[in-house]
Design a protein around this motif. Structure first.
Motif, PDB file in Angstrom:
ATOM      1  N   ASN A   1      -2.114   3.087 -20.778  1.00  0.00           N
ATOM      2  CA  ASN A   1      -0.706   4.398 -20.380  1.00  0.00           C
ATOM      3  C   ASN A   1       0.370   4.328 -18.634  1.00  0.00           C
ATOM      4  OD1 ASN A   1      -1.253   4.728 -23.105  1.00  0.00           O
ATOM      5  ND2 ASN A   1      -2.258   6.456 -22.823  1.00  0.00           N
ATOM      6  N   ASP A   2       1.100   4.325 -19.057  1.00  0.00           N
ATOM      7  CA  ASP A   2       1.989   4.554 -17.669  1.00  0.00           C
ATOM      8  C   ASP A   2       1.467   5.833 -16.751  1.00  0.00           C
ATOM      9  OD1 ASP A   2       2.823   3.475 -15.623  1.00  0.00           O
ATOM     10  OD2 ASP A   2       5.129   3.805 -16.900  1.00  0.00           O
ATOM     11  N   VAL A   3       1.074   5.460 -15.355  1.00  0.00           N
ATOM     12  CA  VAL A   3       1.679   6.905 -15.370  1.00  0.00           C
ATOM     13  C   VAL A   3       2.225   7.271 -14.086  1.00  0.00           C
ATOM     14  CG1 VAL A   3      -0.591   6.145 -14.589  1.00  0.00           C
ATOM     15  CG2 VAL A   3      -0.219   8.708 -14.073  1.00  0.00           C
ATOM     16  N   ASP A   4       3.101   8.208 -13.733  1.00  0.00           N
ATOM     17  CA  ASP A   4       3.356   7.722 -12.805  1.00  0.00           C
ATOM     18  C   ASP A   4       2.947   8.612 -11.233  1.00  0.00           C
ATOM     19  OD1 ASP A   4       5.815   7.952 -10.606  1.00  0.00           O
ATOM     20  OD2 ASP A   4       7.018  10.246 -11.107  1.00  0.00           O
ATOM     21  N   VAL A   5       2.135   7.077 -10.217  1.00  0.00           N
ATOM     22  CA  VAL A   5       1.843   7.399  -8.818  1.00  0.00           C
ATOM     23  C   VAL A   5       2.947   7.220  -7.736  1.00  0.00           C
ATOM     24  CG1 VAL A   5      -0.727   7.512 -10.000  1.00  0.00           C
ATOM     25  CG2 VAL A   5       0.934   5.119  -9.245  1.00  0.00           C
ATOM     26  N   SER A   6       3.888   7.671  -8.432  1.00  0.00           N
ATOM     27  CA  SER A   6       4.922   7.120  -6.880  1.00  0.00           C
ATOM     28  C   SER A   6       5.571   8.155  -5.961  1.00  0.00           C
ATOM     29  CB  SER A   6       6.208   6.588  -7.610  1.00  0.00           C
ATOM     30  OG  SER A   6       6.706   7.758  -7.742  1.00  0.00           O
ATOM     31  N   ASP A   7       4.539   9.197  -6.391  1.00  0.00           N
ATOM     32  CA  ASP A   7       4.414  10.265  -5.159  1.00  0.00           C
ATOM     33  C   ASP A   7       4.055  10.233  -4.170  1.00  0.00           C
ATOM     34  OD1 ASP A   7       2.393  10.681  -6.745  1.00  0.00           O
ATOM     35  OD2 ASP A   7       2.434  12.842  -5.402  1.00  0.00           O
ATOM     36  N   ASN A   8       4.134  10.875  -2.117  1.00  0.00           N
ATOM     37  CA  ASN A   8       4.058  11.512  -1.584  1.00  0.00           C
ATOM     38  C   ASN A   8       3.100   9.661  -0.819  1.00  0.00           C
ATOM     39  OD1 ASN A   8       2.759  12.564   1.074  1.00  0.00           O
ATOM     40  ND2 ASN A   8       1.909  14.628  -0.350  1.00  0.00           N
ATOM     41  N   LYS A   9       4.147   8.784  -0.829  1.00  0.00           N
ATOM     42  CA  LYS A   9       3.489   7.172  -0.585  1.00  0.00           C
ATOM     43  C   LYS A   9       3.144   7.836   1.213  1.00  0.00           C
ATOM     44  CE  LYS A   9       5.986   4.129  -3.021  1.00  0.00           C
ATOM     45  NZ  LYS A   9       6.421   5.206  -3.574  1.00  0.00           N
ATOM     46  N   SER A  10       3.152   8.402   2.084  1.00  0.00           N
ATOM     47  CA  SER A  10       2.712   8.586   3.343  1.00  0.00           C
ATOM     48  C   SER A  10       1.163   9.205   3.222  1.00  0.00           C
ATOM     49  CB  SER A  10       3.936   9.753   4.247  1.00  0.00           C
ATOM     50  OG  SER A  10       3.063  10.676   3.270  1.00  0.00           O
ATOM     51  N   GLN A  11       0.551   9.858   2.208  1.00  0.00           N
ATOM     52  CA  GLN A  11      -0.356  10.719   2.117  1.00  0.00           C
ATOM     53  C   GLN A  11      -1.590   9.428   1.674  1.00  0.00           C
ATOM     54  OE1 GLN A  11      -1.585  13.631   2.776  1.00  0.00           O
ATOM     55  NE2 GLN A  11      -3.753  12.491   1.942  1.00  0.00           N
ATOM     56  N   ARG A  12      -0.267   8.485   0.787  1.00  0.00           N
ATOM     57  CA  ARG A  12      -1.500   7.277   0.122  1.00  0.00           C
ATOM     58  C   ARG A  12      -1.811   6.524   1.073  1.00  0.00           C
ATOM     59  NH1 ARG A  12      -1.668   8.815  -5.442  1.00  0.00           N
ATOM     60  NH2 ARG A  12      -0.234  10.474  -5.929  1.00  0.00           N
ATOM     61  N   TRP A  13      -1.272   5.803   1.449  1.00  0.00           N
ATOM     62  CA  TRP A  13      -1.351   5.150   2.635  1.00  0.00           C
ATOM     63  C   TRP A  13      -2.266   5.669   3.431  1.00  0.00           C
ATOM     64  CZ3 TRP A  13      -0.437   0.302   2.197  1.00  0.00           C
ATOM     65  CH2 TRP A  13       1.326  -0.543   1.389  1.00  0.00           C
ATOM     66  N   LYS A  14      -2.463   6.961   3.838  1.00  0.00           N
ATOM     67  CA  LYS A  14      -3.247   7.424   4.809  1.00  0.00           C
ATOM     68  C   LYS A  14      -4.955   7.826   4.157  1.00  0.00           C
ATOM     69  CE  LYS A  14      -4.926  12.084   7.212  1.00  0.00           C
ATOM     70  NZ  LYS A  14      -4.054  13.147   7.400  1.00  0.00           N
ATOM     71  N   ASN A  15      -4.272   8.090   2.532  1.00  0.00           N
ATOM     72  CA  ASN A  15      -5.765   7.780   2.214  1.00  0.00           C
ATOM     73  C   ASN A  15      -6.729   6.657   1.969  1.00  0.00           C
ATOM     74  OD1 ASN A  15      -5.586  10.316   1.448  1.00  0.00           O
ATOM     75  ND2 ASN A  15      -5.106   9.670  -0.418  1.00  0.00           N
TER      76      ASN A  15
ATOM     77  N   THR B   1      -7.721   3.369  -3.673  1.00  0.00           N
ATOM     78  CA  THR B   1      -7.717   4.853  -2.571  1.00  0.00           C
ATOM     79  C   THR B   1      -6.207   4.979  -2.881  1.00  0.00           C
ATOM     80  OG1 THR B   1      -7.659   3.509  -1.410  1.00  0.00           O
ATOM     81  CG2 THR B   1      -9.789   4.166  -1.580  1.00  0.00           C
ATOM     82  N   PHE B   2      -4.917   3.639  -2.909  1.00  0.00           N
ATOM     83  CA  PHE B   2      -4.082   4.240  -2.690  1.00  0.00           C
ATOM     84  C   PHE B   2      -3.113   5.203  -3.886  1.00  0.00           C
ATOM     85  CE2 PHE B   2       0.433   3.736  -3.448  1.00  0.00           C
ATOM     86  CZ  PHE B   2       0.750   3.927  -1.927  1.00  0.00           C
ATOM     87  N   TYR B   3      -3.445   4.683  -5.206  1.00  0.00           N
ATOM     88  CA  TYR B   3      -3.501   5.193  -6.470  1.00  0.00           C
ATOM     89  C   TYR B   3      -4.266   6.532  -6.731  1.00  0.00           C
ATOM     90  CZ  TYR B   3       0.092   1.194  -6.630  1.00  0.00           C
ATOM     91  OH  TYR B   3       1.190   0.234  -6.902  1.00  0.00           O
TER      92      TYR B   3
END
Length: 433
Positions: A35-49, A238-240
């Protein structure tokens, strides 16, 4: 000029990369079954992770010995394979060490690659000893059957063979050895081949060269069937990964709307649902298609290292639950569904199986304490707990199949406003005892 080797090389390259591409497409198709899930939030933190965890290996080094050795293998894998670019150009154009035109710097670069190759070889041997001689407990749990154990060893053998071929290729290359600029390892190995003629050395060098590149192509295509798919998927995983606080349980939107309607005195309880209103086909998850795509990505990313299981309090106290097995079972079932779709020309035909019960037992998921130890321990941000909770949600909301103790607790909360079987008026009676 004989173009046959170039043609054969091009064919091997096309076949190897082509088969890998087909498997990548199949992988993406399987992950998109979720199923689809929205993981588009806080991209800066995702890149850092992603940079810190996948690239920087920050969670690996929490266990220093394995972490340090893994970094050596990881860095060696990335840097040494830069040399593959030269092999591909040489193979297609019929040249020999085309980058050697940069002069003595070339010898220094390859020499540094050789040192890395030796370090990788030693690290892999240590990994093999830890797994097969010391027999660390987490590598020998019940879910580590013949294939998972063999798969882990196969990768170690692959690495040892590839590093050996790389060093032999350099040690028997007469022209490269003549440069004698930084290639310490292969230069010290060259005397081992003193008994061979120049044509014999050339044959050994060409054989090692061919086996090295073919080995890399085979390894590339082996990844899809191996736990080492995490080499590629650790970065998107790790990004998502979820950025929510650990332990935060997501609310189902449809249930939230129902509760709000129940609390609104102006709502007609007998009114038909609004046109276009969507109700979930199923609450929770009983099969892989009910999970979201990030959870399915988690399953493919699992390294089967067992850190999650070694930290799981339920597993440590003898319960059947193993977070690693949860991820392995999810991947196995997803692969089974994918093969079903392939067999039936793009359509899934009901096979009478599902993830819950056929792969993961109810005893396993109810043994979980929801402590998030497995999530915290995973070096690539996999979340086995989310799959467990979704299957629990299915059992409770779709089948009313919660354990007796949990049903009693929910009944008490409904009747008494607390988990205990006491009337609210009697709650303070203990003070009189």
């Amino acid at each position: 000029m004989n173009y046959l080797p170039n043609v054969l090389f091009a064919i091997a390259l096309i076949v190897g990369i082509g088969y890998f591409t087909l498997n990548v497409k199949k992988l993406i198709r399987n992950i998109k079954l979720g199923n689809d899930v929205d993981v588009s939030d806080n991209k800066s933190q995702r890149w850092k992770n992603m940079v810190m965890i996948a690239l920087g290996q920050s969670k690996m080094v929490r266990r220093p010995v394995a972490g340090f050795l893994h970094i050596i293998v990881y860095v060696g894998f990335v840097i040494i394979n830069i040399e593959v670019l030269e092999i591909i150009i040489d193979g297609l154009l019929g040249t020999h060490r085309i980058f050697s035109s940069i002069g003595s710097l070339y010898g220094i670069l390859i020499g540094s690659f050789e040192i890395l190759a030796v370090l990788v070889f030693v690290s892999v041997i240590v990994f093999w000893i830890r797994r097969n001689v010391i027999r660390l407990n987490r590598f020998w749990k019940s879910e580590m059957t013949s294939w998972p154990k063999n798969d882990a060893n196969n990768i170690l053998y692959f690495e040892m063979v590839l590093m050996t071929l790389f060093l032999v290729m350099n040690a028997t290359d007469v022209h490269f050895q003549a440069m004698n600029s930084g290639n310490i390892i292969s230069h010290s190995m060259a005397p081992l081949f003193n008994g061979f003629s120049e044509s014999g050395l050339h044959t050994i060098e060409r054989t090692a060269w061919w086996f090295h590149i073919i080995g890399i192509l085979v390894f590339l295509n082996y990844l899809y069937f191996s736990k080492h798919l995490h080499i590629l998927l650790a970065f998107p995983n790790t990004f998502y990964a979820s950025l929510k606080p650990k332990g935060q349980f997501n609310n189902l939107e449809a249930v939230t709307k129902e509760v709000k309607m129940m609390m609104d005195p102006n709502i007609d309880p007998f009114a038909a649902p609004a046109e276009g209103a969507e109700m979930p086909a199923k609450f929770g998850a009983s099969d892989v298609q009910d999970l979201n795509w990030v959870q399915l990505l988690n399953a493919y990313t699992c390294t089967e290292c067992g850190r999650c299981t070694s930290e799981c309090p339920a597993n440590l106290t003898g319960k059947k639950l193993s977070p690693r097995k949860i991820m392995m079972d999810t991947r196995d079932r997803l692969e089974e569904v994918g093969k079903n779709i392939d067999t039936n020309k793009g359509t899934f035909v009901e096979d009478g199986k599902q993830l819950l019960d056929n792969y993961i037992t109810r005893e396993e998921i109810w043994a979980c304490t929801s402590c998030n130890a497995c999530v915290e321990a995973c070096p690539v941000s996999i979340n086995p707990l989310s799959i467990i909770l979704d299957m629990r949600r299915f059992l409770v909301m779709e089948q009313s199949a919660a354990p007796v103790e949990l049903n009693n607790m929910m009944t008490n909360i409904e009747n008494n406003g607390a988990p205990w079987p006491y009337n609210q008026m009697d709650r303070l009676n203990w003070k009189n005892e």
